[in-house]
Design an enzyme around this catalytic site. Structure first.
Site, PDB file in Angstrom:
ATOM      1  N   THR A 180       0.805  -1.221   0.000  1.00 47.55           N
ATOM      2  CA  THR A 180       0.000   0.000   0.000  1.00 47.55           C
ATOM      3  C   THR A 180       0.840   1.275   0.000  1.00 47.55           C
ATOM      4  O   THR A 180       0.296   2.357   0.184  1.00 47.55           O
ATOM      5  CB  THR A 180      -0.943   0.030   1.219  1.00 47.55           C
ATOM      6  OG1 THR A 180      -0.153  -0.053   2.420  1.00 47.55           O
ATOM      7  CG2 THR A 180      -1.929  -1.124   1.177  1.00 47.55           C
ATOM      8  N   LYS A 181       2.145   1.153  -0.213  1.00 48.29           N
ATOM      9  CA  LYS A 181       2.999   2.335  -0.200  1.00 48.29           C
ATOM     10  C   LYS A 181       3.009   3.020  -1.573  1.00 48.29           C
ATOM     11  O   LYS A 181       2.625   2.444  -2.577  1.00 48.29           O
ATOM     12  CB  LYS A 181       4.416   1.971   0.228  1.00 48.29           C
ATOM     13  CG  LYS A 181       4.502   1.452   1.651  1.00 48.29           C
ATOM     14  CD  LYS A 181       4.004   2.481   2.664  1.00 48.29           C
ATOM     15  CE  LYS A 181       4.194   2.050   4.106  1.00 48.29           C
ATOM     16  NZ  LYS A 181       3.275   0.998   4.553  1.00 48.29           N
TER      17      LYS A 181
END
Length: 375
Positions: A180-181
């Site tokens: 999710t970065k």
């Protein structure tokens, strides 16, 4: 409408990079990792970077490289993902929490000196949500007390504050390339520093403590190696690096899109009863997360409503010190860090990523307003 919490940007360039790796002799650490490390260091202005398997691994090795050992204490924040303090424990040290700022959720630098003891070895601030902690003040405290500063910059690849970038003036900064970065290889991390001895040691520690990795031996013709210290298995693979190289080039453009979405959210929620972390002056926010802080008594109802209406909202974060492990091991309890606890009871993270469409953004705003009205 369905609005996922996150959508990645993996596309043709990343797949082409993976194809090239598949057609090369090395799937593990090699030329692609070397290139990504150089690109990352250049982007951050830190001179050096080491590719790793996670930010957790980066924190662990950075602490070891900085000389943190069993019996030491490391000052950090309870308002983070548990990996931050877990890494301190993995290094054999004790995490010592101090409370956070009401306005940002970042570690309250004004409380750090009161937590310093004879056992304190390091300060580990977290740049929460994408906004850097007060590094000027933290670095000054560290210099005064001869402490090491290691930054958890998992949220803050693109961030800056007061002219300081992550890893610029500390022992080093640790980054995450989790799913999710803002740039992602599914799993992955890095340590960035301006200290050659720190980068060299972390690079050795990432591969069992051996004195030369396989690609290095292949290039130089070395037939053997030595092991002169205990190491771990944290080395980044070429496959991961190939995914990250093209994303890094687009990081600022995608950050700017997230900044526009975040500004739209802030304006839309102004005077609605929805509280939000403050964006500070002289701060370049990475906008990794967009949390809203709602009344604690309504938080779960608001979260459930958003999820039921297709919005992938979640909680970032429950305060670390209230997890069972930390209660039992360190005798921590509710009331120890009231600001962090208050944020933990009220926080909801909304979707925030560059692929969000305008219609999805407006839908999220509408549903948040709907549930606040019903609450």
């Amino acid at each position: 409408m369905k609005v996922e919490f996150f959508k990645h940007n993996i596309g043709k360039e990343e797949l082409e990079g993976i194809r090239r790796v598949f057609n090369s002799p090395f799937l593990t650490t090699g030329k692609a990792v070397d290139r990504f490390e150089a690109d990352l260091a250049n982007y951050l202005g830190t001179d050096l970077a080491v590719g790793l398997t996670s930010c957790t691994g980066a924190l662990h090795l950075a602490l070891i490289a900085a000389g943190v050992k069993r019996g030491d204490e490391v000052i950090t924040t309870p308002m983070s993902f548990v990996a931050t303090s877990n890494a301190i424990m993995m290094a054999g040290a004790k995490p010592v929490f101090v409370d956070v700022e009401k306005e940002t959720g970042n570690i309250n630098a004004n409380l750090i000196e009161d937590a310093i003891t004879k056992k304190t070895r390091a300060i580990l601030p977290v740049h929460l949500y994408g906004q850097m902690a007060d590094m000027k003040k933290i670095l000054a405290i560290a210099k005064k007390h001869k402490l090491v500063v290691i930054e958890d910059a998992a949220h803050a690849l693109e961030a800056g504050r007061d002219g300081i970038r992550p890893g610029a003036d500390s022992f080093g900064a640790c980054f995450s390339f989790y799913a999710t970065k803002s740039i992602t290889s599914g799993e992955g991390g890095a340590f960035a520093t301006r200290r050659p001895e720190a980068a060299t040691l972390v690079k050795q520690l990432r591969s069992h403590g051996i004195t030369s990795e396989v690609a290095q031996r292949h290039r130089t013709g070395l037939k053997s190696y030595d092991v002169d210290r205990l190491g771990w298995k944290y080395n980044m693979a070429n496959i991961q690096a190939a995914m990250l190289i093209p994303q890094l080039k687009k990081a600022d453009v995608r950050r700017d899109r997230r900044a526009k979405i975040a500004e739209y959210f802030r304006k839309a929620f102004f005077k609605t009863g929805v509280d939000m972390p403050r964006v500070l002056p002289r701060s370049r926010h990475a906008h990794h997360l967009f949390p809203i802080w709602v009344p604690a008594e309504n938080r779960d109802d608001v979260l459930n409503y958003l999820n039921e209406h297709g919005i992938g909202a979640t909680i970032n974060y429950p305060p670390i010190h209230l997890f069972s492990l930390y209660r039992k091991k360190f005798g921590l309890k509710e009331g120890d860090f009231p600001v962090a606890e208050n944020i933990g009871r009220r926080t909801i993270s909304l979707p925030l990523y560059s692929k969000l469409t305008d219609s999805e953004v407006k839908y999220v705003v509408r549903q948040v307003k709907n549930t606040i009205t019903k609450a």
